[in-house]
Design an enzyme around this catalytic site. Structure first.
Site, PDB file in Angstrom:
ATOM      1  N   CYS A  64       0.847  -1.193   0.000  1.00  0.00           N
ATOM      2  CA  CYS A  64       0.000   0.000   0.000  1.00  0.00           C
ATOM      3  C   CYS A  64       0.887   1.251   0.000  1.00  0.00           C
ATOM      4  O   CYS A  64       1.843   1.343   0.767  1.00  0.00           O
ATOM      5  CB  CYS A  64      -0.907   0.011   1.229  1.00  0.00           C
ATOM      6  N   CYS A  68       0.636   4.707   6.944  1.00  0.00           N
ATOM      7  CA  CYS A  68       0.013   4.557   8.267  1.00  0.00           C
ATOM      8  C   CYS A  68       0.969   3.784   9.198  1.00  0.00           C
ATOM      9  O   CYS A  68       1.317   2.630   8.908  1.00  0.00           O
ATOM     10  CB  CYS A  68      -1.309   3.814   8.139  1.00  0.00           C
ATOM     11  N   CYS A  71       0.422   0.102  10.266  1.00  0.00           N
ATOM     12  CA  CYS A  71      -0.076  -0.906   9.322  1.00  0.00           C
ATOM     13  C   CYS A  71       1.010  -1.794   8.714  1.00  0.00           C
ATOM     14  O   CYS A  71       1.963  -1.306   8.090  1.00  0.00           O
ATOM     15  CB  CYS A  71      -0.852  -0.227   8.204  1.00  0.00           C
ATOM     16  N   CYS A 108     -16.686  -8.604   5.333  1.00  0.00           N
ATOM     17  CA  CYS A 108     -16.022  -7.333   5.061  1.00  0.00           C
ATOM     18  C   CYS A 108     -14.760  -7.551   4.244  1.00  0.00           C
ATOM     19  O   CYS A 108     -13.845  -8.258   4.674  1.00  0.00           O
ATOM     20  CB  CYS A 108     -15.682  -6.652   6.386  1.00  0.00           C
ATOM     21  N   CYS A 139     -19.620  -5.513   3.452  1.00  0.00           N
ATOM     22  CA  CYS A 139     -18.878  -4.320   3.854  1.00  0.00           C
ATOM     23  C   CYS A 139     -17.586  -4.313   3.042  1.00  0.00           C
ATOM     24  O   CYS A 139     -17.060  -5.381   2.711  1.00  0.00           O
ATOM     25  CB  CYS A 139     -18.567  -4.375   5.350  1.00  0.00           C
ATOM     26  N   CYS A 199     -19.195   2.626   8.568  1.00  0.00           N
ATOM     27  CA  CYS A 199     -18.451   1.947   9.639  1.00  0.00           C
ATOM     28  C   CYS A 199     -17.200   2.779   9.858  1.00  0.00           C
ATOM     29  O   CYS A 199     -16.364   2.880   8.954  1.00  0.00           O
ATOM     30  CB  CYS A 199     -18.107   0.527   9.204  1.00  0.00           C
ATOM     31  N   ARG A 271     -17.974  -1.991  17.838  1.00  0.00           N
ATOM     32  CA  ARG A 271     -17.294  -3.276  17.612  1.00  0.00           C
ATOM     33  C   ARG A 271     -15.977  -3.353  18.377  1.00  0.00           C
ATOM     34  O   ARG A 271     -15.101  -2.496  18.231  1.00  0.00           O
ATOM     35  CB  ARG A 271     -17.031  -3.496  16.116  1.00  0.00           C
TER      36      ARG A 271
HETATM   37  N1  SAM Z   1      -6.561   0.732   3.094  1.00  0.00           N
HETATM   38  C1  SAM Z   1      -7.846   1.002   3.605  1.00  0.00           C
HETATM   39  C2  SAM Z   1      -7.854   2.120   4.632  1.00  0.00           C
HETATM   40  O1  SAM Z   1      -6.856   2.297   5.333  1.00  0.00           O
HETATM   41  O2  SAM Z   1      -8.875   2.778   4.740  1.00  0.00           O
HETATM   42  C3  SAM Z   1      -8.554  -0.201   4.163  1.00  0.00           C
HETATM   43  C4  SAM Z   1      -7.817  -1.221   4.988  1.00  0.00           C
HETATM   44  S1  SAM Z   1      -7.109  -0.665   6.512  1.00  0.00           S
HETATM   45  C5  SAM Z   1      -6.114  -2.017   6.956  1.00  0.00           C
HETATM   46  C6  SAM Z   1      -8.477  -0.607   7.617  1.00  0.00           C
HETATM   47  C7  SAM Z   1      -8.230  -0.183   9.031  1.00  0.00           C
HETATM   48  O3  SAM Z   1      -7.578  -1.215   9.741  1.00  0.00           O
HETATM   49  C8  SAM Z   1      -7.355   1.025   9.289  1.00  0.00           C
HETATM   50  O4  SAM Z   1      -8.025   2.224   9.115  1.00  0.00           O
HETATM   51  C9  SAM Z   1      -6.966   0.836  10.737  1.00  0.00           C
HETATM   52  O5  SAM Z   1      -7.905   1.490  11.586  1.00  0.00           O
HETATM   53  C10 SAM Z   1      -7.062  -0.674  10.927  1.00  0.00           C
HETATM   54  N2  SAM Z   1      -5.731  -1.261  11.190  1.00  0.00           N
HETATM   55  C11 SAM Z   1      -4.749  -1.452  10.281  1.00  0.00           C
HETATM   56  N3  SAM Z   1      -3.659  -1.980  10.874  1.00  0.00           N
HETATM   57  C12 SAM Z   1      -3.969  -2.137  12.185  1.00  0.00           C
HETATM   58  C13 SAM Z   1      -3.244  -2.620  13.300  1.00  0.00           C
HETATM   59  N4  SAM Z   1      -1.989  -3.046  13.199  1.00  0.00           N
HETATM   60  N5  SAM Z   1      -3.872  -2.656  14.492  1.00  0.00           N
HETATM   61  C14 SAM Z   1      -5.139  -2.206  14.621  1.00  0.00           C
HETATM   62  N6  SAM Z   1      -5.860  -1.736  13.591  1.00  0.00           N
HETATM   63  C15 SAM Z   1      -5.284  -1.685  12.387  1.00  0.00           C
HETATM   64  C1  DTB Z   2     -11.212  -2.070  11.447  1.00  0.00           C
HETATM   65  O1  DTB Z   2     -11.523  -1.082  12.144  1.00  0.00           O
HETATM   66  N1  DTB Z   2     -10.359  -3.004  11.823  1.00  0.00           N
HETATM   67  C2  DTB Z   2     -10.193  -3.995  10.790  1.00  0.00           C
HETATM   68  C3  DTB Z   2     -11.204  -3.540   9.706  1.00  0.00           C
HETATM   69  N2  DTB Z   2     -11.711  -2.320  10.257  1.00  0.00           N
HETATM   70  C4  DTB Z   2     -10.816  -3.428   8.323  1.00  0.00           C
HETATM   71  C5  DTB Z   2      -8.810  -4.216  10.342  1.00  0.00           C
HETATM   72  C6  DTB Z   2      -7.863  -4.576  11.459  1.00  0.00           C
HETATM   73  C7  DTB Z   2      -6.547  -4.862  10.849  1.00  0.00           C
HETATM   74  C8  DTB Z   2      -5.544  -5.379  11.844  1.00  0.00           C
HETATM   75  C9  DTB Z   2      -4.230  -5.615  11.226  1.00  0.00           C
HETATM   76  C10 DTB Z   2      -4.221  -6.667  10.173  1.00  0.00           C
HETATM   77  O2  DTB Z   2      -4.773  -7.776  10.366  1.00  0.00           O
HETATM   78  O3  DTB Z   2      -3.602  -6.437   9.112  1.00  0.00           O
HETATM   79 FE1  SF4 Z   3      -2.762   1.260   3.359  1.00  0.00          FE
HETATM   80 FE2  SF4 Z   3      -2.694   0.042   5.696  1.00  0.00          FE
HETATM   81 FE3  SF4 Z   3      -2.977   2.663   5.610  1.00  0.00          FE
HETATM   82 FE4  SF4 Z   3      -5.002   1.072   4.760  1.00  0.00          FE
HETATM   83  S1  SF4 Z   3      -4.194   1.236   6.832  1.00  0.00           S
HETATM   84  S2  SF4 Z   3      -4.206   2.903   3.768  1.00  0.00           S
HETATM   85  S3  SF4 Z   3      -3.819  -0.647   3.907  1.00  0.00           S
HETATM   86  S4  SF4 Z   3      -1.162   1.500   4.909  1.00  0.00           S
END
Ligand code: SAM
Ligand code: DTB
Ligand code: SF4
Length: 346
Positions: A64, A68, A71, A108, A139, A199, A271
């Site tokens: 990506c 973030c 992530c 989702c 979702c 959401c 949630r």
């Molecule tokens: N790329 C899209 C975005 O960021 O909107 C969708 C996928 S992203 C992984 C969805 C959400 O997962 C993020 O907004 C974040 O709140 C959550 N998330 C990602 N990595 C995480 C982590 N290591 N621990 C907890 N929540 C996480």
């Molecule tokens: C949200 O608030 N948490 C979910 C979903 N929406 C998409 C994602 C959590 C991701 C946790 C890290 C991972 O598994 O990559």
């Molecule tokens: Fe990309 Fe992860 Fe950020 Fe979603 S949360 S925009 S997958 S870097």
């Protein structure tokens, strides 16, 4: 002002004018007072003892372009996750069928995009139609959307769009530099305008202050319409990300955030999201007491682990919690101790 639950009467109302000071006062309440009040409000708006179950699938993993700091899928960090192509329709359908067989009612689909490209969006719309045809709620979480993209998803039968604010506007810049808070709010507006359910929630444990947590919840509650679903994630720390090694959240503060989310957004499904593998069963029970009524169910979140489905089924049974039936919308079926009992007022 004395810190008692009696001061909280206005919280039964649906409000969009919360101040930071009011919300900080809720966080400062004695823990038991806060939980009791949250459970009272919960029962006025939701069927007691039910939990909505959503299963996640990463339909496009890794590489990506966003940065973030939490992530594992960001191309900026070396977490061992490579670039994968968008999954094919049949594989997604099979995953949805397994989720449904295991007891999930919502599916989702998550993609590691900054925003979807037209060709990918077309393929994802086909997935939405396929999953929807199975009788599952759908979702998607695909990053930023334009108004047209949101409408395209809606026309394909998408029910919910997940797009998190993650933290307060003030702290946001310390976590993500490749997009702004305003970008996030614009996508939420496009999603609402398309008639999709929203959401939207955040993450605790990223080094944010208590004030940032309160401000995140104020921002969510003061949106023109409350999100139907509010995921509260505890950071899943992944080696290679900048937040690996961040100081964890006090578990009671995490429960407090759930309770305050419940009080501020009474009709939303709150949630208990990422982070459950690191939580005890007792901690999760406290989150349900505080008003959480939804979980991610299934052995994987997107790229990291989640509790075994067998363990979750047993946990719900041990607590006398039942899976919520599909389509039981927010506020539709309130209930007290039994389904016939009117919600109790203090
Ligand atoms: N790329 C899209 C975005 O960021 O909107 C969708 C996928 S992203 C992984 C969805 C959400 O997962 C993020 O907004 C974040 O709140 C959550 N998330 C990602 N990595 C995480 C982590 N290591 N621990 C907890 N929540 C996480
Ligand atoms: C949200 O608030 N948490 C979910 C979903 N929406 C998409 C994602 C959590 C991701 C946790 C890290 C991972 O598994 O990559
Ligand atoms: Fe990309 Fe992860 Fe950020 Fe979603 S949360 S925009 S997958 S870097």
């Amino acid at each position: 002002m004395t810190r008692t639950a009696q001061n909280l009467d206005p919280v039964s109302a649906i409000r969009h004018d919360w101040t930071l000071e009011e919300v900080e006062r809720l966080f400062a309440l004695p823990f038991i007072d806060l939980l009791l009040e949250a459970q009272r409000v919960h029962r006025a708006h939701h069927r007691a003892n039910t939990v909505q179950m959503s299963t996640l699938l990463s339909i496009k993993t890794g590489a990506c372009p966003e940065d973030c700091a939490y992530c594992p899928q960001s191309v900026h960090y070396d977490t061992g996750i490579g670039r994968e192509a968008l999954m094919d329709l049949q594989s997604v359908r099979e995953c949805a069928l397994s989720a449904q067989a295991a007891g999930a009612t919502r599916f989702c689909m998550g993609a590691a995009y900054r925003s979807p490209k037209p060709k990918d969006l077309r393929a994802i719309c086909a997935m939405v139609r396929e999953v929807s045809a199975l009788g599952l709620e759908t979702c998607a979480t695909l990053g930023m959307l334009t108004a047209d993209q949101a409408r395209e998803l809606k026309d394909s039968g998408l029910d919910y769009y997940n797009h998190n604010l993650d933290t307060s506007e003030e702290f946001y810049g310390a976590i993500i530099t490749t997009r702004t808070y305003r970008d996030r709010l614009d996508t939420l507006e496009a999603v609402r305008a398309a008639g999709l359910k929203v959401c939207c929630g955040g993450i605790l444990g990223m080094g944010e202050s208590a004030r940032d947590r309160a401000q995140l919840l104020v921002t969510l509650a003061n949106l023109p319409q409350h999100p139907e679903s509010v995921p509260i994630n505890e950071l899943v720390q992944v080696a290679g990300t900048p937040l690996h090694g961040a100081e964890g959240v006090d578990p009671f503060d995490f429960v407090r955030a759930i309770a305050v989310a419940r009080l501020l957004m009474p009709r939303a499904h709150v949630r208990l999201s990422a982070g459950r593998t690191a939580m005890s069963d007792e901690m999760q029970a406290l989150c349900f007491l505080a008003g959480a009524n939804s979980i991610f169910y299934g052995e994987k979140l997107l790229t990291t682990g989640n509790p075994d489905t067998e363990h979750d089924r047993k946990l719900l049974a041990r607590l006398g919690l039942e899976p919520e039936s599909p389509g039981a919308s927010a506020g539709a079926r309130p209930g007290g101790l039994s389904h016939e009992t009117a919600p109790a007022r203090p």
